[in-house]
Design an enzyme around this catalytic site. Structure first.
Site, mmCIF file in Angstrom:
data_model
loop_
_atom_site.group_PDB
_atom_site.id
_atom_site.type_symbol
_atom_site.label_atom_id
_atom_site.label_comp_id
_atom_site.label_asym_id
_atom_site.label_seq_id
_atom_site.Cartn_x
_atom_site.Cartn_y
_atom_site.Cartn_z
ATOM 1 N N ASP A 215 0.850 -1.192 0.000
ATOM 2 C CA ASP A 215 0.000 0.000 0.000
ATOM 3 C C ASP A 215 0.889 1.247 0.000
ATOM 4 O OD1 ASP A 215 -2.233 1.582 0.123
ATOM 5 O OD2 ASP A 215 -2.619 1.249 2.249
ATOM 6 N N GLN A 246 0.225 11.863 -4.591
ATOM 7 C CA GLN A 246 0.248 11.994 -3.136
ATOM 8 C C GLN A 246 1.605 11.613 -2.546
ATOM 9 O OE1 GLN A 246 -3.546 11.035 -0.937
ATOM 10 N NE2 GLN A 246 -4.054 9.959 -2.821
#
Length: 727
Positions: A215, A246
């Site tokens: 992740d 991000q």
């Protein structure tokens, strides 16, 4: 598991089980759902052994959430190994500690612990230079990012103090080794070395983990990428989920090229984009897209939502930082009062901690409960670290830093001179502090007077050691606090004593909760969980407004978000701007801030801001201007302040004279006490000064005023004696 709840792209990702797969998951696109469904799909549909599946997250909070979701899909104890990168490495290293010259009960030092070690090394070497401790810490971190030993770094370090820095680095490494301790970087470095220098260890884990999930792949460092690639080297099934837009942790080693070059690193890799956003309204997404589209280093996603447009994104350009804080908190107060919102639905985001003070003042005035994050963390508080240091000393008697911290904490008459003598003797004789304490102290060189004081501490330590063998975690925590004297040390009514007492009680409560959630957990397991806590893990909103840096709320979401301080040299930060890559990272920070909002987004700036002891006048942030491309052009505010805001937002209240005085003076004002006409000028008046020429009053505080002059900036005057006339 109902696959029909997934959209087309999510379903495609879940079913892409073989080979290398990169899922570009935009903010709020359901990446955690995709990850957990894919793991469940492998187990339920593909009949894969759960023990052969690895899922790596970046925070304890994310790990906990994934475990809970897997339990809801598969039942308890699924057998899947879910952990953070650092937890994974720590667990592997404990199994193989002896192969790398450690005991399995090694301590993991926090940044604060490492700073204390550096400080002791500098003292032992009699190095006294202003700022040198910070410089050394930076270079040690930099060296470890690239896996340079002290000797290798001598030729790589470009600093004029390179030789001295590397000498300290070498002594620092020796002290950690002697203390059976590792810092965060060591967990990764030593795991990589274990795999490359002991191929049988790599063979075991590479064979075991047939399916690897990662992740927040955009936040991986180059070293984390190498470890993941080694683990996937046998079966080749690596499933990475991330969002290049991000990637905001370059300053601590994250390498955005890991995600941008995924297909180069894993040829024939499949790439799937998740662009449907389930969090924010289209108005918010349009503004966020308008900002991030200015970056070059990206794949080119564009988030969209099928929700209604929602309210317009609001822009407010304040006269100064007091006006900005007043505007933000009044909006929050109004929404709580008139819309029934809870404080926990709000977040005020800043780029740097220095901006929180004005907001805190206003939140206290309006009596809105709040908590500040991104500054001094709970587990870094002195009393909390001291109590945990007792745990560390019990688990790892070689931990010099723990013993030096607790011997006189709480104070028991053992002064700094005694501690300095102990540290110096341990360093000189190349032994640990516990070797001295548990041996013949006089024979080791401790003076008889000091030895007598230290024996009383040794008796306490022996008592606590026995208690650790007989008690559960929660009971033992309370026992340590009582026997060591923490409760007696903070019995006063002073604010500091009350705060420290509350922190000790909170820590004990959290240990009890950890014990309940992890039946039979050892002290070692608890310490490891605490040592790897991140900023986000500490955020508990409850019914509190969150006032935080942007980095600390990554991964979270709020109904209403205020992104503040949008001026050049503030956001983007003044420490950036030297290169395109630095500006692009700052723009990604802005994008992350904007996409935390679900329903309402406010963007605020101030014409003048008091920071670091002086008033600064910076132009509006380029990011604010980029966002405005998708927001109605701003119009002058029709009420007070001379600020500017976009006109489409219907929830903005009018300001009365009480509000005006509150904004100007930064506190509640009683109109009856204001000397009307005492000065003869009001906010916004044009004035003429015989020396500076024409200016405009932009702030009034009592008899004092700030006046802006074209080409000269802002100057302060006492209006009773200033040689002004109205312009």
């Amino acid at each position: 598991m109902d696959l029909s709840t997934l959209n087309k792209e999510q379903l495609e990702a879940v079913k892409a089980t073989e080979g290398a797969v990169l899922v570009l998951a935009g903010a709020g696109s359901g990446k955690t759902r995709v990850l957990t469904y894919r793991v469940a799909y492998l187990i339920d549909e593909k009949k894969v052994d759960p023990h052969s599946i690895l899922a790596i997250t970046f925070t304890n909070k994310a790990t906990k959430e994934m475990k809970e979701r897997l339990e809801s899909l598969l039942g308890e104890n699924s057998g899947v190994w879910v952990s953070t990168f650092h937890s994974l490495c720590a667990r592997i290293l404990r199994y193989h500690a002896q192969e790398i010259g450690y005991d399995k009960n090694f301590t993991i030092y926090s940044e604060t612990d490492c700073d204390r070690v550096i400080k002791r090394v500098l003292a032992n070497k009699h190095i006294e230079k202003p700022g040198f401790e910070t410089k050394v810490a930076f270079h040690i971190g930099n060296a470890k990012t690239y896996m340079f030993s002290p000797e290798e770094y001598r030729s790589e370090c470009g600093d004029r103090d390179a030789m001295e820095i590397c000498d300290v680095y070498e002594a620092y490494e020796e002290e950690l080794q002697a203390a059976n301790a590792m810092d965060y970087d060591d967990l990764l470095i030593k795991t990589y070395k274990l795999f490359t220098e002991h191929p049988e260890s790599l063979e075991y884990y590479a064979d075991r983990f047939k399916y690897i999930h990662i992740d927040e792949y955009q936040d991986t460092s180059r070293l984390q990428f190498k470890i993941a690639a080694l683990l996937a080297s046998k079966h080749g099934n690596i499933f990475a989920v991330g969002d290049e837009d991000q990637s905001i942790y370059g300053w601590r080693g994250a390498d955005i090229s890991n995600i941008l070059d995924f297909q180069k690193d894993f040829p024939n890799a499949q790439i799937i984009k998740l662009e449907q956003n389930y969090r924010s309204t289209p108005n918010i997404l349009n503004a966020a897209n308008a900002v991030i589209e200015n970056n070059k280093g990206r794949f080119g996603k564009k988030l969209w939502s099928d929700k209604g447009d929602g309210v317009r994104v609001e822009i407010y350009n304040a006269q100064d930082d007091r006006d900005e804080a007043d505007y933000v908190v009044r909006q929050i107060s109004m929404l709580i009062r008139e819309r029934g919102c809870s404080p926990s639905e709000f977040a005020i985001l800043v780029r740097i901690n220095a901006l929180t003070k004005k907001f805190e003042e206003k939140l206290r005035y309006y009596r809105i409960p709040y908590k500040v994050y991104g500054g001094f963390k709970f587990y870094e508080r002195k009393e909390v670290k001291s109590l945990l240091a007792y745990f560390r000393a019990i688990v790892n008697p070689r931990d010099n830093d723990a013993f030096l911290r607790i011997i006189n904490t709480p104070k028991r008459g053992i002064g700094d001179a005694v501690l300095e003598e102990l540290a110096a003797l341990a360093s000189e004789r190349e032994i640990t502090v516990s070797d001295i304490l548990f041996g013949d102290m006089e024979e080791q060189g401790v003076s008889p007077k000091n030895a007598k004081k230290l024996r009383a501490f040794k008796e306490l330590y022996d008592k606590l050691l026995q208690g650790s063998r007989e008690m559960g975690l929660g009971e033992f925590a309370n026992y340590v606090a009582e026997e060591a004297g923490f409760f007696l040390a903070f019995v006063g009514d002073k604010e500091e004593d009350v705060s420290r007492r509350e922190n000790i009680n909170q820590l004990i409560g959290e240990i009890v909760e950890f014990e309940k959630a992890n039946s039979g957990a050892s002290i070692e397991e608890y310490l490891q969980s605490v040592s790897l806590i991140s900023d986000t893990d500490e955020i508990q909103t409850d019914d509190y407004l969150v006032l935080s840096t942007v980095h600390s709320v990554k991964g979270l979401e709020f109904d209403t978000v205020f992104v503040t301080g949008l001026e050049e040299n503030v956001f983007p930060s003044q420490s950036y701007g030297k290169s395109l890559s630095e500006i692009e990272e700052e723009r990604r920070v802005m994008y992350v801030a904007m996409t935390r909002a679900k329903k309402r987004l406010y963007l605020t700036s101030a014409r003048s801001r008091f920071m670091y002891g002086s008033t600064q006048n910076n132009p509006r942030s380029r990011f604010l201007k980029e966002a405005e491309e998708k927001i109605r052009p701003p119009k002058p505010v029709s009420d007070f302040g001379g600020g500017y805001r976009s006109s489409g937002y219907v929830e903005q209240p009018k300001r009365n004279r009480q509000d005006i005085l509150r904004s100007v003076n930064g506190a509640a004002a009683d109109l009856s006490n204001v000397p009307k006409g005492a000065i003869g000028f009001k906010l916004g008046d044009k004035v003429v000064h015989p020396r500076y020429g024409v200016g405009r009053i932009i702030q009034i505080s009592g008899d004092n005023a700030s006046v802006a002059f074209d080409g000269l900036g802002i100057k302060q005057f006492n209006m009773k004696i200033a040689p002004f006339k109205k312009g």
